[in-house]
Write a protein that holds these residues in place. Sequence first.
Motif: not given
Length: 527
Positions: A66, A69-70, A73, A409, A413
């Motif tokens: 997580t 990904t965050a 991004t 996005t 998130t």
Amino acid sequence: MADKTDTPAADAEEKQPKSVRVVLLALMIAMMLAMLDNMIIGTAMPTIVGELGGLEHLSWVVTAYTLATAASTPLWGKLGDMYGRKGTFLSSIVIFLIGSALSGMAQNMGELIGFRAVQGLGAGGLMVGVMAIIGDLIPPRERGKYQGMMAGVMALAMIGGPLVGGTITDNWGWRWAFYINLPLGVVALIAVTAVLHLPKKRSKARIDYLGAALLTVGITAIVLVTTWGGTEYAWSSARIMELIGIGVAALVGFVFWQTRAAEPVVPLHIFRSLNFTLMSVIGFITGFVMFGATLFLPLYQQSVQGASATNSGLLLLPMLGAMLVTSMVAGRVTTNTGKYKVFPVLGSALMIVGLYLLSTMDTGTSRLTSGVFMAVVGLGMGCLMQITMLVAQNSVEMKDMGVASSSTTLFRTLGSSFGVAIMGALFNNRVQDVMSERAGALGSKVTEQSAQLDAKSLEKLPVLVREAYQHAVSAGTHSAFLLGAVVAVVALVAAVFVREVPLKGAGPKQDGEPGTPAAQPPMVEAV
């Protein structure tokens, strides 16, 4: 390839239907990889811990993914704007597949956590790449047609993830929960490489490394606060306070630096668009509500209504099915009319009503009733999920398509992180209080390690404690969903102020409407 810059969107789409569909299929596969991964891994985690050990580090298997990904991004979005969407997207797929392969080969929990971070780094570019490339290929007016496809992938991932994860783990072993990504990813790689042809870019500006570092630190601190707060550390602990301080300082520094950077990671001028800012707010709230709902609804149905944990994904079918249908209808209406403001307003209102109805559930609520309540929430989400991205992309210039997609996005998130953390903290505290009231010291002892018990553990409890726990879970879900309904009011307020700016690109001509060609994004070439 013939120059398409002067060709209307409708004509271009008519000339390239086959190749467009091939690229969209590849993009949907990549999108599914990013969404499906955590759902599959969640089912496989008990088996993974049984083989690798390291139970105390279990949460980091998800947290590392997580976080990566965050944090990545926004960077993927900017890199796509600067150096070209296709190469950046292919790079993210390759990194994701490398992380998947390495995770499947991990020999201990430390290696698995590290490889999951690599996987998450690639996943950050998958979602952004899909949204930005669709933004390049298809004008906003035509983009509504494909909303149902994206909503369908999301529903498929949420419903099928736990089932696929359980089946793979039981029959092939947990390592195949990672290896399964490889053939799907290779198909996406080949299709995108062969069919998608976008103009190559080469920016002379340097990457904003300081801005990237500040943003990464800020996002990491926020995600850790929402992940650790109330679980690993008390909300008032020194560690959480330190992380909050670091996060705030980094984000304030980031905003300050973005006003001075030559090529900012997130150009602040995109927030001058009222619609873009409002879509960011609505996206945050949608993430807050959606991921909170997908966490607590299966828990309620397993603990209170006696549903099987194995089929937990199917429990969300009323919500996800309604979301899919509404998203398809909203997309078609938007494409045919060019009107979209009604959907954020209607979606936010339905979400408030649905969440309030969910907050009324108790130990006597039937599955049919809870299914109807979930469907109302799904109808609201279906009006919001893809419309927020569509309007956000329509609010910026083509050169900022990547950062617009990544920012939207990212807000969703972060909303999901806050939703899970805040609703989770409220839920756990309420469960603890009710257990203490109804079962005394024994109730407190049962839930002191975790307020969430699985079905097998629940069956072993004394009848008094089990009934107390069912009442406690009902009270916890009441508080969590009531909070969600209150938070969703913010989305409704934001939706009211959305301006109906005409969508760029082709659409059915209205009476008296001139057939002016839209400035065309690059199209794919036929194979």
